[in-house]
Design an enzyme around this catalytic site. Sequence first.
Site, short mmCIF file in Angstrom:
data_model
loop_
_atom_site.label_atom_id
_atom_site.label_comp_id
_atom_site.label_asym_id
_atom_site.label_seq_id
_atom_site.Cartn_x
_atom_site.Cartn_y
_atom_site.Cartn_z
NE ARG A 39 -5.69 -7.06 3.47
CZ ARG A 39 -4.64 -6.36 2.90
NH1 ARG A 39 -3.69 -7.40 2.96
NH2 ARG A 39 -4.45 -5.15 2.93
CE LYS A 98 -7.91 -0.83 6.79
NZ LYS A 98 -7.47 -1.93 5.89
CG HIS A 118 -0.98 -1.82 12.55
ND1 HIS A 118 -2.18 -1.49 12.12
CD2 HIS A 118 -0.09 -2.17 11.63
CE1 HIS A 118 -1.98 -1.50 10.86
NE2 HIS A 118 -1.01 -2.23 10.41
NE ARG A 154 9.12 -9.65 6.79
CZ ARG A 154 7.89 -10.40 6.53
NH1 ARG A 154 7.61 -11.27 7.71
NH2 ARG A 154 7.57 -10.45 5.34
CB ILE A 168 -1.13 0.31 1.10
CG1 ILE A 168 -1.98 1.06 1.19
CG2 ILE A 168 -0.32 -0.02 2.63
CD1 ILE A 168 -2.83 1.11 0.01
N1 LIG Z 1 -5.50 2.63 3.54
C1 LIG Z 1 -5.51 1.69 2.60
O1 LIG Z 1 -6.42 1.87 1.58
C2 LIG Z 1 -5.04 0.43 2.92
C3 LIG Z 1 -4.51 0.02 4.03
N2 LIG Z 1 -3.96 -0.97 4.17
C4 LIG Z 1 -3.45 -1.48 5.46
O2 LIG Z 1 -1.94 -1.28 5.34
C5 LIG Z 1 -1.07 -2.42 6.06
C6 LIG Z 1 -0.48 -3.14 5.29
O3 LIG Z 1 -1.15 -3.80 4.06
P1 LIG Z 1 -0.66 -4.29 2.72
O4 LIG Z 1 0.30 -3.03 2.19
O5 LIG Z 1 -1.62 -4.70 1.95
O6 LIG Z 1 0.17 -5.24 3.35
P2 LIG Z 1 1.55 -6.32 2.85
O7 LIG Z 1 1.11 -7.49 2.53
O8 LIG Z 1 2.22 -5.55 1.69
O9 LIG Z 1 2.41 -6.39 3.99
C7 LIG Z 1 3.24 -5.14 4.56
C8 LIG Z 1 4.48 -5.50 5.09
O10 LIG Z 1 4.08 -6.18 6.30
C9 LIG Z 1 5.77 -6.63 6.48
N3 LIG Z 1 5.43 -7.93 7.28
C10 LIG Z 1 6.14 -7.92 8.51
N4 LIG Z 1 6.05 -9.19 9.12
C11 LIG Z 1 5.20 -9.76 8.34
C12 LIG Z 1 4.58 -11.19 8.46
N5 LIG Z 1 4.83 -11.68 9.41
N6 LIG Z 1 4.09 -11.46 7.59
C13 LIG Z 1 3.63 -10.82 6.39
N7 LIG Z 1 4.14 -9.43 6.21
C14 LIG Z 1 5.05 -9.13 7.18
C15 LIG Z 1 6.23 -6.97 4.96
O11 LIG Z 1 7.47 -6.41 5.05
P3 LIG Z 1 8.74 -6.58 4.41
O12 LIG Z 1 8.67 -5.73 3.50
O13 LIG Z 1 9.66 -6.09 5.63
O14 LIG Z 1 8.94 -7.96 4.20
C16 LIG Z 1 5.22 -6.38 4.10
O15 LIG Z 1 5.76 -5.61 3.26
C17 LIG Z 1 -2.51 -3.05 6.61
O16 LIG Z 1 -2.53 -2.57 8.01
C18 LIG Z 1 -3.69 -2.87 5.93
O17 LIG Z 1 -4.88 -2.88 6.61
C19 LIG Z 1 -3.79 -2.13 3.22
C20 LIG Z 1 -4.40 -1.65 1.97
C21 LIG Z 1 -5.03 -0.53 1.66
O1 LIG Z 2 -7.76 -0.78 3.16
C1 LIG Z 2 -7.94 -1.80 2.49
O2 LIG Z 2 -8.66 -1.12 1.47
C2 LIG Z 2 -8.68 -1.75 0.18
C3 LIG Z 2 -8.71 -3.38 -0.04
O3 LIG Z 2 -8.35 -3.64 -1.06
C4 LIG Z 2 -7.63 -3.98 1.24
O4 LIG Z 2 -7.79 -5.28 1.56
C5 LIG Z 2 -7.80 -3.16 2.55
O5 LIG Z 2 -6.72 -3.43 3.35
#
Ligand SMILES: NC(=O)C1=CN([C@@H]2O[C@H](COP(=O)(O)OP(=O)(O)OC[C@H]3O[C@@H](n4cnc5c(N)ncnc54)[C@H](OP(=O)(O)O)[C@@H]3O)[C@@H](O)[C@H]2O)C=CC1
Ligand SMILES: O=C1OC[C@@H](O)[C@H](O)[C@H]1O
Length: 382
Positions: free
Chosen positions: A188, A117, A99, A57, A34
């Site tokens: 998720r 979030k 978080h 990581r 994101i």
């Molecule tokens: N505001 C919005 O529109 C959105 C918000 N979100 C929120 O953002 C956050 C991240 O979502 P998103 O970007 O989709 O997530 P990702 O699947 O891209 O994960 C984010 C990062 O988490 C790290 N990480 C650390 N520990 C773990 C683990 N045990 N397993 C998996 N990943 C790990 C990875 O880091 P590394 O690179 O260090 O390996 C990865 O790059 C969530 O809280 C989500 O709710 C998500 C999508 C949309």
């Molecule tokens: O925050 C979000 O908004 C868009 C969705 O695609 C995603 O799953 C979620 O983390």
Amino acid sequence: MIDLIARNLKLKNPPIVEKDERPWRFGILGAARIGPAAMIRPARSHPRAVVTAVAARDKEKAKAYAKEHLIPLVLDSYADLVKSSEIDVVYNALPNGLHYEWTMRALEAGKHVLLEKPCTSNAKEAKAIFKYAQQKNLIVMEAYHHRFYPALHRVKEIVDSGELGKVQSIYSDLCLTAGTILVKDDFRWYYDLAGGATMDLGVYTLLSSRYITSADPVEITEATSSPYAKDSRIDRAMVTKFAFPSGVTAETLVDIAIPPSFGFIPTPPRNSLTVKCEHGEIKYLGAAMPHLFHSINVKPSKGPSRTEKVYKPKDGPGEEWWSSYRYMLESFIDKLDGKEPKTWISPEESITQMEWIDATYLKAGLPLRPTSKYVPEGGETL
Ligand SMILES: NC(=O)C1=CN([C@@H]2O[C@H](COP(=O)(O)OP(=O)(O)OC[C@H]3O[C@@H](n4cnc5c(N)ncnc54)[C@H](OP(=O)(O)O)[C@@H]3O)[C@@H](O)[C@H]2O)C=CC1
Ligand SMILES: O=C1OC[C@@H](O)[C@H](O)[C@H]1O
């Protein structure tokens, strides 16, 4: 159509503005998917924001992310990033279950935090974060980008104008087609990382319902989970019915992977918010990604219907091509600068969110998402 294409092209390639002498320097935790949409691109067009550093990581992964997104500094670890003197603000886009720990670590290191979030795994963690931020005199805001978008403000303006009479009920949904957004092994799906549809998407529909009614729920009358086949503690989908004051009801439906019809035809995503009032209804389509495309359909019970679109507010800063994340960044920077932001998600609002998310899980007969074991320096175990 041409407008839509032009807007979306500019969203992807925003103008890079000259930076002020001392912009706020952001560091990104994790090479998060994101990150580009929510932080990296919005910062390009803000004179007072710059993304300075990233850590992952795996350092090679962080280097590749930094190269692709022109981030000058790659740090060795999350711990190095939060402590770095090269940043002022941490953008925490780690999986939900991390978080708490990494926001607390960032606060310990004296950094402000823009926190994805849902802010934490549960209300207990949320209360601890905002209490600690207040003690440290630092800002933490939960990144509910959709609340910053002018079209949602317009929906509320229509509701509050009384044009359609009092609100009676709200229906909102946010459902993702299976196999599209969630990657294989997506966090998720994992209970320990605080996964589930209510955590991922239910937070949006709940916040919209609270915003439109200017109230908090008084009760959850029903919460029904469709469990994930591999772990029934994870809600693949959830239907929740909230009672709000004055007899207003809100029903939400969220799903992180709607199963295909007949087992193979992909089911289209859903993203709507309908507000039924005494004298008509408003349907807002596209609330979660309103900058891509949205529409506000206003249907009075008597008289003509109309459709509105609001990509830019009539007052205050904004451009047609600004995403909800860019509007959010504007407010966040204003707050850091000591100015009154146009929109703000307060600590109380975030804590109340988590209380009702917890309540949803309990009503559905599911366990609360697990509390972090991290103990901040000189702090207590939660
Ligand atoms: N505001 C919005 O529109 C959105 C918000 N979100 C929120 O953002 C956050 C991240 O979502 P998103 O970007 O989709 O997530 P990702 O699947 O891209 O994960 C984010 C990062 O988490 C790290 N990480 C650390 N520990 C773990 C683990 N045990 N397993 C998996 N990943 C790990 C990875 O880091 P590394 O690179 O260090 O390996 C990865 O790059 C969530 O809280 C989500 O709710 C998500 C999508 C949309
Ligand atoms: O925050 C979000 O908004 C868009 C969705 O695609 C995603 O799953 C979620 O983390």
